[in-house]
Scaffold this motif. Structure first.
Motif, PDB file in Angstrom:
ATOM      1  N   ILE A 132      40.177  44.970  38.172  1.00  0.00           N
ATOM      2  CA  ILE A 132      40.795  45.073  39.121  1.00  0.00           C
ATOM      3  C   ILE A 132      40.544  43.738  39.959  1.00  0.00           C
ATOM      4  O   ILE A 132      39.558  43.595  40.428  1.00  0.00           O
ATOM      5  CB  ILE A 132      40.804  46.256  40.069  1.00  0.00           C
ATOM      6  N   CYS A 133      41.477  42.888  40.167  1.00  0.00           N
ATOM      7  CA  CYS A 133      41.356  41.653  41.206  1.00  0.00           C
ATOM      8  C   CYS A 133      42.012  42.157  42.414  1.00  0.00           C
ATOM      9  O   CYS A 133      43.169  42.346  42.075  1.00  0.00           O
ATOM     10  CB  CYS A 133      41.833  40.592  40.469  1.00  0.00           C
ATOM     11  N   LEU A 134      41.754  42.074  43.539  1.00  0.00           N
ATOM     12  CA  LEU A 134      42.248  42.693  44.474  1.00  0.00           C
ATOM     13  C   LEU A 134      42.012  41.489  45.671  1.00  0.00           C
ATOM     14  O   LEU A 134      41.122  41.007  45.965  1.00  0.00           O
ATOM     15  CB  LEU A 134      41.669  43.865  45.194  1.00  0.00           C
ATOM     16  N   GLY A 135      43.150  41.231  46.330  1.00  0.00           N
ATOM     17  CA  GLY A 135      43.149  40.356  47.726  1.00  0.00           C
ATOM     18  C   GLY A 135      43.587  41.165  49.060  1.00  0.00           C
ATOM     19  O   GLY A 135      44.546  42.235  48.818  1.00  0.00           O
ATOM     20  N   TRP A 136      42.771  40.925  49.919  1.00  0.00           N
ATOM     21  CA  TRP A 136      42.948  41.865  50.980  1.00  0.00           C
ATOM     22  C   TRP A 136      42.921  40.797  52.318  1.00  0.00           C
ATOM     23  O   TRP A 136      42.272  39.884  52.524  1.00  0.00           O
ATOM     24  CB  TRP A 136      41.552  42.530  51.152  1.00  0.00           C
ATOM     25  N   ASN A 137      44.143  41.128  53.158  1.00  0.00           N
ATOM     26  CA  ASN A 137      44.854  40.023  54.070  1.00  0.00           C
ATOM     27  C   ASN A 137      43.627  40.414  55.499  1.00  0.00           C
ATOM     28  O   ASN A 137      44.237  41.128  56.336  1.00  0.00           O
ATOM     29  CB  ASN A 137      45.879  40.207  54.318  1.00  0.00           C
ATOM     30  N   GLU A 138      42.504  40.239  55.407  1.00  0.00           N
ATOM     31  CA  GLU A 138      41.610  40.327  56.575  1.00  0.00           C
ATOM     32  C   GLU A 138      40.702  39.273  56.920  1.00  0.00           C
ATOM     33  O   GLU A 138      40.051  39.083  55.719  1.00  0.00           O
ATOM     34  CB  GLU A 138      40.830  41.836  56.572  1.00  0.00           C
ATOM     35  N   PRO A 139      40.366  38.556  57.996  1.00  0.00           N
ATOM     36  CA  PRO A 139      40.876  39.171  59.303  1.00  0.00           C
ATOM     37  C   PRO A 139      42.331  38.671  59.522  1.00  0.00           C
ATOM     38  O   PRO A 139      42.823  38.986  60.559  1.00  0.00           O
ATOM     39  CB  PRO A 139      39.783  38.341  60.147  1.00  0.00           C
ATOM     40  N   THR A 172      46.116  36.130  59.272  1.00  0.00           N
ATOM     41  CA  THR A 172      46.473  34.665  59.836  1.00  0.00           C
ATOM     42  C   THR A 172      47.793  34.950  60.475  1.00  0.00           C
ATOM     43  O   THR A 172      48.597  35.839  60.035  1.00  0.00           O
ATOM     44  CB  THR A 172      46.388  33.695  58.740  1.00  0.00           C
ATOM     45  N   LYS A 173      48.284  33.978  61.059  1.00  0.00           N
ATOM     46  CA  LYS A 173      49.698  34.020  61.793  1.00  0.00           C
ATOM     47  C   LYS A 173      50.481  33.642  60.627  1.00  0.00           C
ATOM     48  O   LYS A 173      50.197  33.082  59.849  1.00  0.00           O
ATOM     49  CB  LYS A 173      49.748  33.163  62.983  1.00  0.00           C
ATOM     50  N   GLU A 174      51.861  34.214  60.824  1.00  0.00           N
ATOM     51  CA  GLU A 174      52.835  33.922  59.784  1.00  0.00           C
ATOM     52  C   GLU A 174      53.104  32.299  59.797  1.00  0.00           C
ATOM     53  O   GLU A 174      53.209  31.426  60.954  1.00  0.00           O
ATOM     54  CB  GLU A 174      53.985  34.460  60.355  1.00  0.00           C
ATOM     55  N   GLY A 175      53.448  31.889  58.592  1.00  0.00           N
ATOM     56  CA  GLY A 175      53.794  30.457  58.435  1.00  0.00           C
ATOM     57  C   GLY A 175      52.689  29.493  57.992  1.00  0.00           C
ATOM     58  O   GLY A 175      52.744  28.353  57.894  1.00  0.00           O
ATOM     59  N   LYS A 176      51.451  30.252  58.445  1.00  0.00           N
ATOM     60  CA  LYS A 176      50.161  29.244  57.989  1.00  0.00           C
ATOM     61  C   LYS A 176      49.652  29.718  56.744  1.00  0.00           C
ATOM     62  O   LYS A 176      49.462  31.075  56.342  1.00  0.00           O
ATOM     63  CB  LYS A 176      49.073  29.521  59.505  1.00  0.00           C
ATOM     64  N   LYS A 177      48.834  28.836  56.230  1.00  0.00           N
ATOM     65  CA  LYS A 177      48.088  29.367  54.834  1.00  0.00           C
ATOM     66  C   LYS A 177      47.041  30.347  55.252  1.00  0.00           C
ATOM     67  O   LYS A 177      46.352  30.235  56.061  1.00  0.00           O
ATOM     68  CB  LYS A 177      47.378  27.782  54.651  1.00  0.00           C
ATOM     69  N   ASN A 178      47.055  31.328  54.180  1.00  0.00           N
ATOM     70  CA  ASN A 178      46.207  32.292  54.471  1.00  0.00           C
ATOM     71  C   ASN A 178      44.602  32.217  53.802  1.00  0.00           C
ATOM     72  O   ASN A 178      44.252  32.765  52.854  1.00  0.00           O
ATOM     73  CB  ASN A 178      46.845  33.621  53.690  1.00  0.00           C
ATOM     74  N   ALA A 179      44.204  31.216  54.593  1.00  0.00           N
ATOM     75  CA  ALA A 179      42.649  31.162  54.239  1.00  0.00           C
ATOM     76  C   ALA A 179      41.549  32.020  54.479  1.00  0.00           C
ATOM     77  O   ALA A 179      40.712  32.197  53.951  1.00  0.00           O
ATOM     78  CB  ALA A 179      42.133  29.738  54.758  1.00  0.00           C
ATOM     79  N   ALA A 180      42.083  32.911  55.185  1.00  0.00           N
ATOM     80  CA  ALA A 180      40.877  34.072  55.764  1.00  0.00           C
ATOM     81  C   ALA A 180      41.042  35.227  54.620  1.00  0.00           C
ATOM     82  O   ALA A 180      40.261  36.215  54.776  1.00  0.00           O
ATOM     83  CB  ALA A 180      41.260  34.534  57.165  1.00  0.00           C
ATOM     84  N   GLN A 181      41.908  35.207  53.704  1.00  0.00           N
ATOM     85  CA  GLN A 181      42.020  36.198  52.803  1.00  0.00           C
ATOM     86  C   GLN A 181      40.703  36.410  51.931  1.00  0.00           C
ATOM     87  O   GLN A 181      40.144  35.521  51.533  1.00  0.00           O
ATOM     88  CB  GLN A 181      43.173  35.916  51.810  1.00  0.00           C
ATOM     89  N   LYS A 182      40.391  37.709  51.818  1.00  0.00           N
ATOM     90  CA  LYS A 182      39.236  38.218  50.825  1.00  0.00           C
ATOM     91  C   LYS A 182      39.574  38.589  49.518  1.00  0.00           C
ATOM     92  O   LYS A 182      40.609  39.435  49.368  1.00  0.00           O
ATOM     93  CB  LYS A 182      38.233  39.291  51.648  1.00  0.00           C
ATOM     94  N   ASN A 183      38.931  38.026  48.449  1.00  0.00           N
ATOM     95  CA  ASN A 183      39.203  38.600  47.159  1.00  0.00           C
ATOM     96  C   ASN A 183      38.016  39.305  46.423  1.00  0.00           C
ATOM     97  O   ASN A 183      37.099  38.911  46.965  1.00  0.00           O
ATOM     98  CB  ASN A 183      39.508  37.086  46.253  1.00  0.00           C
ATOM     99  N   PHE A 184      38.478  40.204  45.930  1.00  0.00           N
ATOM    100  CA  PHE A 184      37.397  41.321  45.407  1.00  0.00           C
ATOM    101  C   PHE A 184      37.782  41.221  43.814  1.00  0.00           C
ATOM    102  O   PHE A 184      38.833  41.187  43.485  1.00  0.00           O
ATOM    103  CB  PHE A 184      37.552  42.466  45.939  1.00  0.00           C
ATOM    104  N   LEU A 185      36.885  41.598  43.182  1.00  0.00           N
ATOM    105  CA  LEU A 185      36.725  42.044  41.720  1.00  0.00           C
ATOM    106  C   LEU A 185      35.791  43.445  41.266  1.00  0.00           C
ATOM    107  O   LEU A 185      34.721  43.244  41.830  1.00  0.00           O
ATOM    108  CB  LEU A 185      35.774  40.823  40.976  1.00  0.00           C
ATOM    109  N   SER A 186      36.314  44.170  40.755  1.00  0.00           N
ATOM    110  CA  SER A 186      35.915  45.361  40.597  1.00  0.00           C
ATOM    111  C   SER A 186      36.100  45.992  39.029  1.00  0.00           C
ATOM    112  O   SER A 186      37.064  46.022  38.634  1.00  0.00           O
ATOM    113  CB  SER A 186      36.292  46.491  41.678  1.00  0.00           C
TER     114      SER A 186
END
Length: 411
Positions: free
Chosen positions: A241-248, A250-264
């Motif tokens: 499973i490859c999972l992306g989690w939108n935390e913490p 970002t505001k709409e329209g901006k690049k989601n650089a804060a996203q955390k990605n996991f592998l399990s």
């Protein structure tokens, strides 16, 4: 034993000069701890042992960690005999700060790790594996430099990171445990090595994303904070499973650089109860305020953050409560590593006592009980003919004695 009691005693008194712990008269500048009478060892005996203690053959003509390797092996062997970890274990790094001579000097250590931005920018690096529930570290590996590490087991068939993890989980083959790790360890090859060992893994992915669909996760448009995206991958017939989690978030329209990605290979992405945590945000008036937030989270993320800090918590007890490396200054890199391993041993004992007894005893209170117990044991040994003249160190091997150096860490 009195030598080790003195060493642990330094973490209780926390004086800037360890010699002051032998003061017999109290003044307005110092307390009278009187270690000579209380612990039964004079400062002269302590200093003699400190200068001559060895853990194996003394290779004075070559810079090598071979001597210290005996201490690390002894720690690992003892832990394998007395402790069985649970189903979740965590791989992470532990450091031992060093302010002495660097490796470029003849009397300096063979290798040091430099990490700018860390509390200890120059240190000895140890890779550690701990039980996620009790936070007890049960195996360590000293990082000895690129050439030395390339000669260790599995290094000829795996990249360094995967080989390191494979050595740490040696002995756990086929047990179906879940190995949690941070982004330094997590990559495709490490995942494959863990799977081949008969275990599962869960880790956060940052730079080691080769062979993994990180790009697809990064391009996904998340609608709100805490949203997640799951992609199913297959490696050697096993689901990953490859999972992306939108935390913490970002505001709409901006690049989601804060996203955390996991592998399990162990958990699914089913949603569980939200993560309740405090966040500091900038309000409309420009002030930083603390607000409580309920952040949606999947099971994979919940399990990861419950286990990922196991080694970090152990390190905090050793470095910020015990503080053995700080209160006992030394010019010997061998003694510094000895301090770190013995500090890990005491923290392991404290965490085991705290977990299985359910007590709220502090680290300092526990250390006092250990010191008292060591002194009583040394008196009992002295009564049977142990070396009273050497401060009860008759069974501990150091250069001028007859015993083997392995006994030092067993006392």
């Amino acid at each position: 034993m009195q030598f080790i009691a003195c060493m642990y005693g330094f973490s209780i008194t926390k004086l800037s000069c360890v010699r002051d712990t032998w003061n017999v008269k109290e003044s307005f500048l110092s307390s009278a701890h009187n270690f000579g009478e209380v612990l039964g060892m004079t400062y002269g005996s302590f200093d003699e042992v400190r200068k001559n203690i060895r853990f194996g053959p003394n290779h004075a003509e070559m810079k090598s960690y071979d001597e210290i390797d005996n201490l690390v092996v002894m720690f690992n062997d003892n832990m394998s005999r007395i402790f069985i970890p649970g189903g979740h274990v965590t791989v992470d790094e532990s450091t031992s700060g060093w302010h002495g001579m660097t490796e470029k000097y003849p009397s300096g250590p063979p290798n040091l790790t430099k990490m700018l931005g860390k509390p200890e920018s120059v240190s000895f690096m140890l890779k550690s594996i701990a039980d996620a529930e009790t936070r007890i570290i049960f195996k360590i590996e000293l990082q000895e430099g690129k050439d030395a590490m390339s000669r260790k087991e599995f290094s000829d068939v795996m990249k360094p990171t995967a080989a390191c993890v494979r050595r740490l989980i040696k002995g756990l083959e086929g047990t179906g445990r879940t190995i949690f790790m941070d982004a330094w360890f997590t990559n495709y090859e490490t995942m494959t090595a863990v799977m081949e060992s008969g275990n599962f893994m869960t880790g956060m992915v940052k730079n080691g994303s080769a062979g993994l669909p990180k790009k697809e996760l990064s391009q996904h448009q998340y609608r709100r904070r805490g949203d997640h995206k799951i992609l199913h991958h297959e490696v050697n017939g096993q689901r990953v499973i490859c999972l992306g989690w939108n935390e913490p978030g970002t505001k709409e329209g901006k690049k989601n650089a804060a996203q955390k990605n996991f592998l399990s290979t162990a958990f699914c992405g089913v949603s569980v109860d939200p993560w309740e945590r405090d966040r500091h945000i900038l309000n409309d008036s420009g002030k930083v305020v603390c607000v409580s937030m309920n952040i949606p989270q999947p099971l994979l993320v919940q399990q990861y953050f419950q286990a990922a800090n196991a080694v970090d918590i152990h390190n905090q007890y050793r470095q910020h409560e015990l503080e053995l490396e700080r209160v006992w200054s030394t010019h010997s890199w061998r003694v510094r590593i000895f301090q770190t391993v013995m500090g890990m041993t005491l923290v392991n004992a404290y965490l085991a006592f705290k977990h299985f007894k359910g007590t709220q005893l502090t680290m300092t209170e526990f250390a006092k009980q250990i010191v008292a117990g060591l002194v009583e044991d040394a008196k009992a040994i002295g009564g049977r003919g142990g070396g009273a003249g050497d401060g009860g160190m008759g069974q501990v091997g150091y250069r001028r004695g007859k015993g083997g150096g392995h006994r030092a860490g067993n006392s």
